[in-house]
Design a protein around this motif. Structure first.
Motif, PDB file in Angstrom:
ATOM      1  N   PRO A  61       1.017   5.524   1.033  1.00 41.85           N
ATOM      2  CA  PRO A  61       0.341   6.602   1.761  1.00 41.85           C
ATOM      3  C   PRO A  61      -0.077   7.712   0.796  1.00 41.85           C
ATOM      4  CG  PRO A  61       2.710   6.806   1.984  1.00 41.85           C
ATOM      5  CD  PRO A  61       2.464   5.532   1.228  1.00 41.85           C
ATOM      6  N   ASP A  62      -0.866   8.650   1.298  1.00 42.79           N
ATOM      7  CA  ASP A  62      -1.274   9.797   0.486  1.00 42.79           C
ATOM      8  C   ASP A  62      -0.067  10.646   0.117  1.00 42.79           C
ATOM      9  OD1 ASP A  62      -3.925   9.044   0.562  1.00 42.79           O
ATOM     10  OD2 ASP A  62      -4.333  10.235   2.357  1.00 42.79           O
ATOM     11  N   ILE A  63       0.861  10.775   1.046  1.00 41.69           N
ATOM     12  CA  ILE A  63       2.099  11.522   0.797  1.00 41.69           C
ATOM     13  C   ILE A  63       3.251  10.545   0.930  1.00 41.69           C
ATOM     14  CG2 ILE A  63       3.608  13.377   1.591  1.00 41.69           C
ATOM     15  CD1 ILE A  63       1.100  14.794   2.639  1.00 41.69           C
ATOM     16  N   LEU A  64       3.989  10.358  -0.142  1.00 41.23           N
ATOM     17  CA  LEU A  64       5.098   9.413  -0.177  1.00 41.23           C
ATOM     18  C   LEU A  64       6.416  10.177  -0.072  1.00 41.23           C
ATOM     19  CD1 LEU A  64       6.078   6.492  -0.633  1.00 41.23           C
ATOM     20  CD2 LEU A  64       6.065   6.992  -3.081  1.00 41.23           C
ATOM     21  N   THR A  90       0.857  -1.184   0.000  1.00 40.87           N
ATOM     22  CA  THR A  90       0.000   0.000   0.000  1.00 40.87           C
ATOM     23  C   THR A  90       0.889   1.228   0.000  1.00 40.87           C
ATOM     24  OG1 THR A  90      -0.110   0.092   2.400  1.00 40.87           O
ATOM     25  CG2 THR A  90      -1.868  -1.127   1.292  1.00 40.87           C
ATOM     26  N   ARG A  99       5.043  16.082 -10.522  1.00 39.04           N
ATOM     27  CA  ARG A  99       3.611  15.773 -10.465  1.00 39.04           C
ATOM     28  C   ARG A  99       3.354  14.535 -11.318  1.00 39.04           C
ATOM     29  NH1 ARG A  99       3.638  21.002  -9.500  1.00 39.04           N
ATOM     30  NH2 ARG A  99       1.963  22.163  -8.576  1.00 39.04           N
TER      31      ARG A  99
END
Length: 174
Positions: free
Chosen positions: A133-136, A131, A162
């Motif tokens: 995270p939202d912020i890597l 998995t 981006r």
């Protein structure tokens, strides 16, 4: 011991054609002109500036004698850095993740004992991302350990600011 300035420090390659720093400044490298020059450095190596010391002629002759050759050769370390950055190879962040998640054959001395046949088996290991995270946050290895020595890695890693697609690197659950 003279009353006048013995030399002037000229910033070469800065934003202005000719920028002088004060020899009396206790921290001349903290001057705003140095910051501007570092920001304007082109690609192909670490940011750098060149400072030239321009001596008063009589002081220079008194301290160094009559020097005919005015050009000072760069130090060997400067030449090596320029050569290393000229030949520097690069990779993408995607290639880094491909290598990180690549299956590897374990060494014979890392064999595991099969629970059924009790014979040592040379296995493989594969790291997977399950998995994200939202912020890597990615921390790339900067040094390589070889025996007792550490060597700094200088490989340029190209990465998107981006739109990084991590789907190919996340394990497919069955």
């Amino acid at each position: 011991q003279g009353t006048g300035a013995l030399f002037r420090i000229r910033l070469a390659g800065g934003s202005a054609p000719c920028t002088y720093l004060s020899p009396q400044d206790p921290r001349p490298l903290c001057h705003p002109a140095i910051d501007r020059a570092l920001q304007l450095c082109g690609a192909g190596g670490p940011p750098h500036v060149r400072l030239t010391v321009e001596w008063d002629t009589s002081t220079k002759e008194r301290l160094f004698g009559s020097i005919q050759e005015e050009v000072v050769q760069d130090a060997e370390s400067v030449r090596q850095q320029q050569q290393a950055h000229g030949q520097q190879h690069s990779c993408t962040l995607d290639e880094c993740f491909q290598l990180y998640t690549k299956e590897e054959q374990l060494a014979p001395d890392d064999a595991w004992r099969c629970p059924h046949c009790k014979v040592p088996q040379q296995g493989t290991v594969k790291l997977s991302l399950w998995t994200l995270p939202d912020i890597l946050i990615i921390h790339l290895k900067r040094f390589r350990q070889v025996a007792e020595q550490r060597h700094k890695l200088t490989t340029l890693v190209r990465f998107p600011l981006r739109g990084l697609d991590m789907a190919p690197h996340v394990a497919q659950r069955g």
